[in-house]
Design an enzyme around this catalytic site. Structure first.
Site, short mmCIF file in Angstrom:
data_model
loop_
_atom_site.label_atom_id
_atom_site.label_comp_id
_atom_site.label_asym_id
_atom_site.label_seq_id
_atom_site.Cartn_x
_atom_site.Cartn_y
_atom_site.Cartn_z
N THR A 149 0.89 -1.12 0.05
CA THR A 149 0.06 -0.09 -0.07
C THR A 149 0.65 1.34 0.07
OG1 THR A 149 -0.32 0.10 2.45
CG2 THR A 149 -1.71 -1.20 1.13
N VAL A 182 -2.15 6.31 -0.12
CA VAL A 182 -3.43 6.06 0.01
C VAL A 182 -3.74 4.70 0.24
CG1 VAL A 182 -4.11 8.28 -1.17
CG2 VAL A 182 -3.65 6.49 -2.68
N HIS A 183 -3.41 4.20 1.20
CA HIS A 183 -3.46 2.73 1.58
C HIS A 183 -4.95 2.10 1.09
CE1 HIS A 183 0.23 3.59 3.79
NE2 HIS A 183 -0.47 4.57 4.29
N ASP A 184 -6.05 2.59 1.74
CA ASP A 184 -7.26 2.09 1.81
C ASP A 184 -7.83 2.06 0.34
OD1 ASP A 184 -6.67 1.98 4.56
OD2 ASP A 184 -7.90 3.95 4.83
N LEU A 185 -7.44 2.95 -0.53
CA LEU A 185 -8.01 2.99 -2.11
C LEU A 185 -7.48 1.65 -2.27
CD1 LEU A 185 -9.16 4.20 -4.34
CD2 LEU A 185 -6.92 5.19 -4.90
#
Length: 325
Positions: A208, A253-256
């Site tokens: 990520t 932007v890990h969660d993307l």
């Protein structure tokens, strides 16, 4: 945050179905925008959004999530708050990373969104999202601490699959030398989940951190209206934080990426991952390591699918495609 009923649920029978459990700070915001846009385009069904305490408080995360969905035109998606604290350690939030209200320089209109009167309602929304035989079972995406999953392993195991953003596996941490933020916030939840037989796909920092955006991306997206203003204000704060950490004027932007993995927006995840058994490291808060690489026939409790490769260009192309829908 009172839950609402999705008017589209009965009409969607073939698309991937997602329940997102978030702690909506800035990268969760991008994940929600991505999922909401695909939901509105009929590519997936975002069945529900539940919230945990992590980047910000559980009530603020719920308010942020509702606001972003409203700005996307997806107010029909139900939102519920989960638990206000980790299993046993005190809650730590990150205003220095995500801003006072979790969305950088953007200030959600909290008063207009009502009081957070549904704390602890997330498990009920998970249960309600699990369908009868007429609909596909949804996939659970977790981009915040594992608090709700640890408290309700029985419910988490009923989803068709689970994708988690978290952990620093064979990679330096971003909170301590060995721990990633989500896992550090609620280390007891991590131990509970890792020691259980819950099967999940893990998007850890090793992949990520390679997914970044910068001001030229924001300009190219050209998101119109208030949503575009919120994205710009949030990411401008996030860029500044990353620069203060020596990463440059950009944002990880890990969660993307985790949202794309969970919803099938990126290529064959199986080819980019291996099956492992994880274990928590005694005395190192929020730290996990590979205990065993699993080959051949696997048994429950050993098959965590650890993603080890990412194509950042593919992620950018997919995000641009969805924002243009």
């Amino acid at each position: 945050m009172a839950a609402m009923t999705s008017s589209n649920s009965t009409a969607r029978t073939n698309q991937p179905r997602i329940v997102a459990d978030v702690d909506t700070g800035i990268d969760d915001m991008l994940a929600l925008i991505y999922l909401a846009k695909r939901h509105l385009a009929g590519e997936i069904e975002l069945v529900a959004v539940t919230c945990t305490a992590g980047n910000t408080t559980v009530c603020q995360a719920a308010r942020n999530s509702q606001w972003i969905l409203d700005l996307c035109g997806a107010s029909d998606i139900p939102v519920a708050a989960g638990y206000g604290a980790p299993l046993s350690v005190p809650l730590t939030t990150t205003p220095e990373t995500h801003g006072e209200f979790g969305l950088g320089f953007a200030r959600p209109p909290s008063a207009s969104l009502g009081s957070c009167d549904a704390v602890g309602a997330a498990p009920g929304l998970w249960k309600n999202s699990l369908p009868d035989a007429s609909l596909p079972t949804p996939h659970l995406l977790i981009t915040g601490p594992l608090t709700t999953a640890a408290r309700h392993l029985d419910l988490a195991s009923e989803f068709s699959g689970v994708t988690v953003m978290g952990g620093a596996v064979n990679h330096p941490g971003n909170t301590t030398p060995t721990a990633e933020w989500n896992f550090w916030v609620d280390p007891d939840a991590v131990k509970t989940v890792v020691d259980s037989d819950l099967e999940f796909t893990l998007c850890s920092l090793k992949v990520t951190e390679q997914v970044t955006v910068d001001p030229t991306d924001v300009e190219a997206w050209a998101i119109p209206g208030e949503l575009g203003e919120v994205v710009e204000q949030a990411l401008r704060f996030y860029f500044g934080f990353h620069r203060s950490q020596g990463e440059g004027y950009l944002a990880q932007v890990h969660d993307l990426y985790a949202a794309m993995v969970a919803s099938g927006g990126v290529g064959d995840v199986g080819k980019r991952s291996r099956l492992v058994r994880l274990e928590s490291v005694e005395g190192a808060r929020g730290t996990v390591q590979v205990a065993e690489v699993v080959e051949g026939e696997v048994s429950r409790g050993t098959n965590v699918r650890l993603i080890e490769d990412v194509d950042p260009a593919e992620v950018h192309e997919e995000l641009r495609r969805v924002l243009a829908l």
